[in-house]
Design a protein around this motif. Structure first.
Motif, PDB file in Angstrom:
ATOM      1  N   HIS A  61     -76.863  -9.420  41.390  1.00 12.94           N
ATOM      2  CA  HIS A  61     -78.369  -9.364  41.894  1.00 12.94           C
ATOM      3  C   HIS A  61     -78.936 -10.543  42.375  1.00 12.94           C
ATOM      4  CE1 HIS A  61     -79.171  -5.217  40.541  1.00 12.94           C
ATOM      5  NE2 HIS A  61     -78.605  -5.445  39.433  1.00 12.94           N
ATOM      6  N   ARG A  62     -78.077 -11.590  42.227  1.00  8.69           N
ATOM      7  CA  ARG A  62     -79.006 -12.881  42.661  1.00  8.69           C
ATOM      8  C   ARG A  62     -78.411 -13.207  44.150  1.00  8.69           C
ATOM      9  NH1 ARG A  62     -78.656 -17.733  37.897  1.00  8.69           N
ATOM     10  NH2 ARG A  62     -79.856 -18.608  39.497  1.00  8.69           N
ATOM     11  N   ILE A  63     -79.013 -12.357  44.983  1.00 11.26           N
ATOM     12  CA  ILE A  63     -78.845 -12.618  46.343  1.00 11.26           C
ATOM     13  C   ILE A  63     -79.378 -13.623  46.936  1.00 11.26           C
ATOM     14  CG2 ILE A  63     -79.003 -11.448  48.680  1.00 11.26           C
ATOM     15  CD1 ILE A  63     -79.413  -8.744  47.349  1.00 11.26           C
ATOM     16  N   GLU A  64     -80.643 -14.129  46.789  1.00  8.00           N
ATOM     17  CA  GLU A  64     -81.217 -15.442  47.435  1.00  8.00           C
ATOM     18  C   GLU A  64     -80.374 -16.385  46.769  1.00  8.00           C
ATOM     19  OE1 GLU A  64     -83.612 -15.610  49.491  1.00  8.00           O
ATOM     20  OE2 GLU A  64     -83.669 -17.753  49.346  1.00  8.00           O
ATOM     21  N   ASP A  65     -80.307 -16.453  45.387  1.00 11.19           N
ATOM     22  CA  ASP A  65     -79.511 -17.880  45.022  1.00 11.19           C
ATOM     23  C   ASP A  65     -78.172 -18.003  45.706  1.00 11.19           C
ATOM     24  OD1 ASP A  65     -79.440 -20.341  43.230  1.00 11.19           O
ATOM     25  OD2 ASP A  65     -77.657 -19.009  42.456  1.00 11.19           O
ATOM     26  N   THR A  66     -77.435 -16.823  45.877  1.00  5.04           N
ATOM     27  CA  THR A  66     -76.128 -16.754  46.432  1.00  5.04           C
ATOM     28  C   THR A  66     -76.046 -17.466  47.711  1.00  5.04           C
ATOM     29  OG1 THR A  66     -75.172 -15.226  44.902  1.00  5.04           O
ATOM     30  CG2 THR A  66     -74.123 -15.626  46.817  1.00  5.04           C
ATOM     31  N   TRP A  67     -77.028 -16.886  48.606  1.00  6.37           N
ATOM     32  CA  TRP A  67     -77.311 -17.420  49.874  1.00  6.37           C
ATOM     33  C   TRP A  67     -77.647 -18.745  50.122  1.00  6.37           C
ATOM     34  CZ3 TRP A  67     -79.991 -19.891  53.699  1.00  6.37           C
ATOM     35  CH2 TRP A  67     -79.763 -19.447  55.003  1.00  6.37           C
ATOM     36  N   GLN A  68     -78.374 -19.065  48.983  1.00  6.44           N
ATOM     37  CA  GLN A  68     -78.555 -20.871  49.203  1.00  6.44           C
ATOM     38  C   GLN A  68     -77.476 -21.603  48.849  1.00  6.44           C
ATOM     39  OE1 GLN A  68     -81.252 -21.889  50.576  1.00  6.44           O
ATOM     40  NE2 GLN A  68     -82.640 -20.025  50.682  1.00  6.44           N
ATOM     41  N   TYR A  69     -76.773 -20.959  47.936  1.00  7.89           N
ATOM     42  CA  TYR A  69     -75.675 -21.737  47.239  1.00  7.89           C
ATOM     43  C   TYR A  69     -74.473 -21.860  48.207  1.00  7.89           C
ATOM     44  CZ  TYR A  69     -71.492 -22.175  43.962  1.00  7.89           C
ATOM     45  OH  TYR A  69     -70.225 -22.415  43.412  1.00  7.89           O
ATOM     46  N   LEU A  70     -74.173 -20.754  49.116  1.00  3.65           N
ATOM     47  CA  LEU A  70     -73.306 -20.874  50.328  1.00  3.65           C
ATOM     48  C   LEU A  70     -73.623 -21.742  51.215  1.00  3.65           C
ATOM     49  CD1 LEU A  70     -72.140 -17.259  50.029  1.00  3.65           C
ATOM     50  CD2 LEU A  70     -71.142 -19.348  49.198  1.00  3.65           C
ATOM     51  N   TYR A  71     -75.007 -21.632  51.773  1.00  4.72           N
ATOM     52  CA  TYR A  71     -75.746 -22.361  52.806  1.00  4.72           C
ATOM     53  C   TYR A  71     -75.971 -24.021  52.601  1.00  4.72           C
ATOM     54  CZ  TYR A  71     -78.658 -23.509  56.806  1.00  4.72           C
ATOM     55  OH  TYR A  71     -79.168 -24.293  57.972  1.00  4.72           O
ATOM     56  N   ARG A  72     -76.856 -24.169  51.393  1.00  3.68           N
ATOM     57  CA  ARG A  72     -76.854 -25.544  51.181  1.00  3.68           C
ATOM     58  C   ARG A  72     -75.828 -26.226  50.468  1.00  3.68           C
ATOM     59  NH1 ARG A  72     -82.778 -26.243  51.163  1.00  3.68           N
ATOM     60  NH2 ARG A  72     -83.571 -24.034  51.414  1.00  3.68           N
ATOM     61  N   GLY A  73     -75.000 -25.212  49.592  1.00  7.44           N
ATOM     62  CA  GLY A  73     -73.671 -25.935  48.833  1.00  7.44           C
ATOM     63  C   GLY A  73     -72.629 -26.499  49.797  1.00  7.44           C
ATOM     64  N   ALA A  74     -72.518 -25.636  51.033  1.00  9.43           N
ATOM     65  CA  ALA A  74     -71.386 -26.050  51.762  1.00  9.43           C
ATOM     66  C   ALA A  74     -71.360 -27.581  52.403  1.00  9.43           C
ATOM     67  CB  ALA A  74     -71.065 -24.882  53.020  1.00  9.43           C
ATOM     68  N   TYR A  75     -72.574 -27.973  52.464  1.00 11.44           N
ATOM     69  CA  TYR A  75     -72.891 -29.196  53.194  1.00 11.44           C
ATOM     70  C   TYR A  75     -72.896 -29.240  54.694  1.00 11.44           C
ATOM     71  CZ  TYR A  75     -72.761 -34.291  54.580  1.00 11.44           C
ATOM     72  OH  TYR A  75     -72.960 -35.311  55.168  1.00 11.44           O
ATOM     73  N   TRP A  76     -71.821 -28.638  55.172  1.00 12.05           N
ATOM     74  CA  TRP A  76     -71.589 -28.194  56.583  1.00 12.05           C
ATOM     75  C   TRP A  76     -72.420 -26.869  56.962  1.00 12.05           C
ATOM     76  CZ3 TRP A  76     -69.796 -32.334  58.225  1.00 12.05           C
ATOM     77  CH2 TRP A  76     -68.736 -33.061  57.520  1.00 12.05           C
ATOM     78  N   ARG A  77     -73.653 -27.128  57.219  1.00  9.94           N
ATOM     79  CA  ARG A  77     -74.372 -25.832  57.551  1.00  9.94           C
ATOM     80  C   ARG A  77     -74.367 -25.527  58.971  1.00  9.94           C
ATOM     81  NH1 ARG A  77     -80.299 -27.695  54.770  1.00  9.94           N
ATOM     82  NH2 ARG A  77     -79.351 -28.804  53.096  1.00  9.94           N
ATOM     83  N   ARG A  78     -74.714 -23.950  59.081  1.00  8.71           N
ATOM     84  CA  ARG A  78     -74.767 -23.398  60.351  1.00  8.71           C
ATOM     85  C   ARG A  78     -73.440 -23.097  61.049  1.00  8.71           C
ATOM     86  NH1 ARG A  78     -79.026 -26.485  63.850  1.00  8.71           N
ATOM     87  NH2 ARG A  78     -77.647 -28.392  63.226  1.00  8.71           N
ATOM     88  N   GLY A  79     -73.490 -22.758  62.252  1.00  5.80           N
ATOM     89  CA  GLY A  79     -72.264 -22.613  62.740  1.00  5.80           C
ATOM     90  C   GLY A  79     -71.838 -20.921  62.804  1.00  5.80           C
ATOM     91  N   PRO A  80     -71.353 -20.614  63.675  1.00  5.40           N
ATOM     92  CA  PRO A  80     -70.944 -18.856  63.732  1.00  5.40           C
ATOM     93  C   PRO A  80     -69.904 -18.588  62.736  1.00  5.40           C
ATOM     94  CG  PRO A  80     -69.944 -20.156  65.650  1.00  5.40           C
ATOM     95  CD  PRO A  80     -70.626 -21.130  64.987  1.00  5.40           C
ATOM     96  N   VAL A  81     -68.917 -19.356  62.280  1.00  7.75           N
ATOM     97  CA  VAL A  81     -67.886 -18.938  61.201  1.00  7.75           C
ATOM     98  C   VAL A  81     -68.766 -18.945  59.733  1.00  7.75           C
ATOM     99  CG1 VAL A  81     -65.902 -19.666  59.990  1.00  7.75           C
ATOM    100  CG2 VAL A  81     -66.261 -19.942  62.565  1.00  7.75           C
ATOM    101  N   THR A  82     -69.315 -20.134  59.543  1.00  3.20           N
ATOM    102  CA  THR A  82     -70.117 -20.234  58.393  1.00  3.20           C
ATOM    103  C   THR A  82     -71.392 -19.137  58.149  1.00  3.20           C
ATOM    104  OG1 THR A  82     -69.765 -22.538  58.355  1.00  3.20           O
ATOM    105  CG2 THR A  82     -71.472 -21.735  56.912  1.00  3.20           C
ATOM    106  N   MET A  83     -71.861 -18.589  59.321  1.00  2.02           N
ATOM    107  CA  MET A  83     -72.937 -18.028  59.284  1.00  2.02           C
ATOM    108  C   MET A  83     -72.490 -16.287  59.100  1.00  2.02           C
ATOM    109  SD  MET A  83     -75.322 -20.001  58.481  1.00  2.02           S
ATOM    110  CE  MET A  83     -76.912 -19.058  58.016  1.00  2.02           C
TER     111      MET A  83
END
Ligand code: KDG
Ligand code: MG
Length: 416
Positions: A61-83
């Motif tokens: 159910h924690r969609i927003e938190d999972t999004w932030q976890y994967l985006y902010r948490g990766a350190y390497w943000r953005r890019g077509p593969v990550t996104m």
């Protein structure tokens, strides 16, 4: 409701697709599209190696938190593969949440703002008679808007234009003949095409004049320049197309340089669309704040999912900029369905691209959305309304495929 399983499904029904299927401990499943045309396995590996292990046991159910976890948490943000990877997780979790609620996804996004999404199809022809046949065929199928791509004298082939002489006879379900510039061709290396900007700029206005003369002033016409022009060339094209009242002119310049659109905008009132290769809101910031574009081309699949595209489109709405979601056949039926649910809910919907998936694709991805009178609409099935058929998928093994590359007549590489 915790995530118990996350599977990365790679299949090739007509073309390659990467799909994420998340299963919860109470047996609900959700699908997300992670297809990156020509670079599919990079996203599959990113998901398998670096995302799936982080998902197991998380609260679905924690969609927003999972999004932030994967985006902010990766350190390497953005890019077509990550996104694309984040988009697949996000979409699958929205699918699950809507199924848990027993509602079609659009209800969770605010409910319907309209009854259907106006779409455009891909009409093309090597010459004007072929192009007219292709436009007529689309109109007979119910399309009420068309993208017009044309062969250019002197160039043997042009991306976006069906090569086959009988392309216009392609079936309503999108035969190979009709869209033979897609799927990306199954070669070990990309096919090479040639390009001549001056010939293109000379020819295209005459084609639009002929189309307007034949089909009248009402039909919304669109055109895609595939990022091939300099700012001043793009400005010239926009200006020369003004008499033909385009709905939008797409991807006129390479997308990295947002300032290029300032130059184009100074010179033309032809509406501009861009963004199918963008991944985040940051790619749009200058374009929105300076009101340099009119339509946002990002689909859910390449812009970080429903959560992220919703944010991008809300930001766009402040500036009266509308959605124009990418919908070629390399956005899977899962990505397309997600876009239909979002498009039906938002206020600032503009236009949806709809190329129609092949019968093979639709054998694997069982869809429930409808296409009637030129409009796409979601079904009332809970969630996205898409099922993935594993048995059918097993018959379609992955094979590497690439988009063509583009060289100028002197042999040097040119922009896409
Ligand atoms: O994967 C790239 C294609 O989907 C893209 O080239 C198609 O430009 C395109 C469009 O507007 O559909
Ligand atoms: Mg395009």
């Amino acid at each position: 409701m915790n995530i118990e399983k996350a599977e990365v499904l790679v299949s090739s029904p007509g073309r390659n697709f990467v799909t994420l299927r998340i299963t919860t401990d109470d047996g609900l499943t959700g699908l997300g599209d992670a297809t990156l045309n020509g670079r599919e396995l990079a996203v599959a590996a990113y998901l398998t190696e670096h995302v799936v292990p982080l998902l197991l046991g998380r609260d679905a159910h924690r969609i927003e938190d999972t999004w932030q976890y994967l985006y902010r948490g990766a350190y390497w943000r953005r890019g077509p593969v990550t996104m694309a990877a984040i988009a697949a997780v996000d979409t699958a979790l929205w699918d699950i949440k809507a199924k848990a609620a027993g509602l079609p996804l659009y209800q969770l996004l605010g409910g319907k703002s309209r009854e259907g999404l106006m779409v455009y199809g891909h009409a093309s022809g090597l010459d004007i008679p072929e192009l007219f046949d292709s436009i007529r065929e689309h109109l007979e199928e119910g399309y009420r808007a068309v993208r017009v791509q044309t062969g250019i004298p002197g160039l043997p082939s042009v991306y976006g234009v069906a090569h086959s002489k009988n392309a216009a006879a392609g079936s309503a379900s999108g035969s190979d003949a009709r869209y033979d510039y897609e799927p990306a061709r199954r070669n070990a290396i990309p096919v090479e095409e040639s390009w001549d900007t001056r010939a293109y700029l000379r020819h295209v206005p005459a084609v639009f004049e002929a189309v307007r003369n034949e089909f009248g002033p009402e039909l919304p016409l669109l055109h895609d320049a595939h990022h091939r022009l300099t700012p001043i060339q793009a400005a010239k094209l926009g200006k020369s197309l003004e008499p033909y009242d385009l709905f939008w002119l797409e991807d006129v310049t390479p997308a990295e340089n947002q300032a290029a659109l300032r130059r184009v905008r100074e010179h033309t009132t032809t509406p501009l669309a861009i963004g199918e290769v963008f991944n985040t809101v940051w790619d749009y910031r200058e374009l929105f704040e300076e009101q340099l574009i009119d339509y946002v081309r990002s689909p859910i699949t390449h812009a970080g999912g429903i959560t992220a595209l919703r944010r991008i489109l809300d930001y766009a709405a402040i500036y009266q900029i509308k959605s124009g979601m990418h919908g070629p056949t390399d956005v899977s039926p899962v990505g397309l369905a997600a876009g239909i649910h979002l498009g039906i809910a938002i206020q600032n919907f503009g236009m949806q691209e709809y190329m129609m998936h092949s019968p093979a694709t639709l054998e694997v991805f069982r869809t429930t959305f409808s296409f009637e009178n030129g409009m796409l609409a979601p079904s009332e099935a809970p969630g996205l309304g898409i099922e993935y058929d594993d048995e059918a998928a097993a018959g379609y093994a992955y094979a590497s495929a690439y988009l063509p590359v583009n060289r100028l007549l002197d042999g040097s590489m040119h922009d896409w």
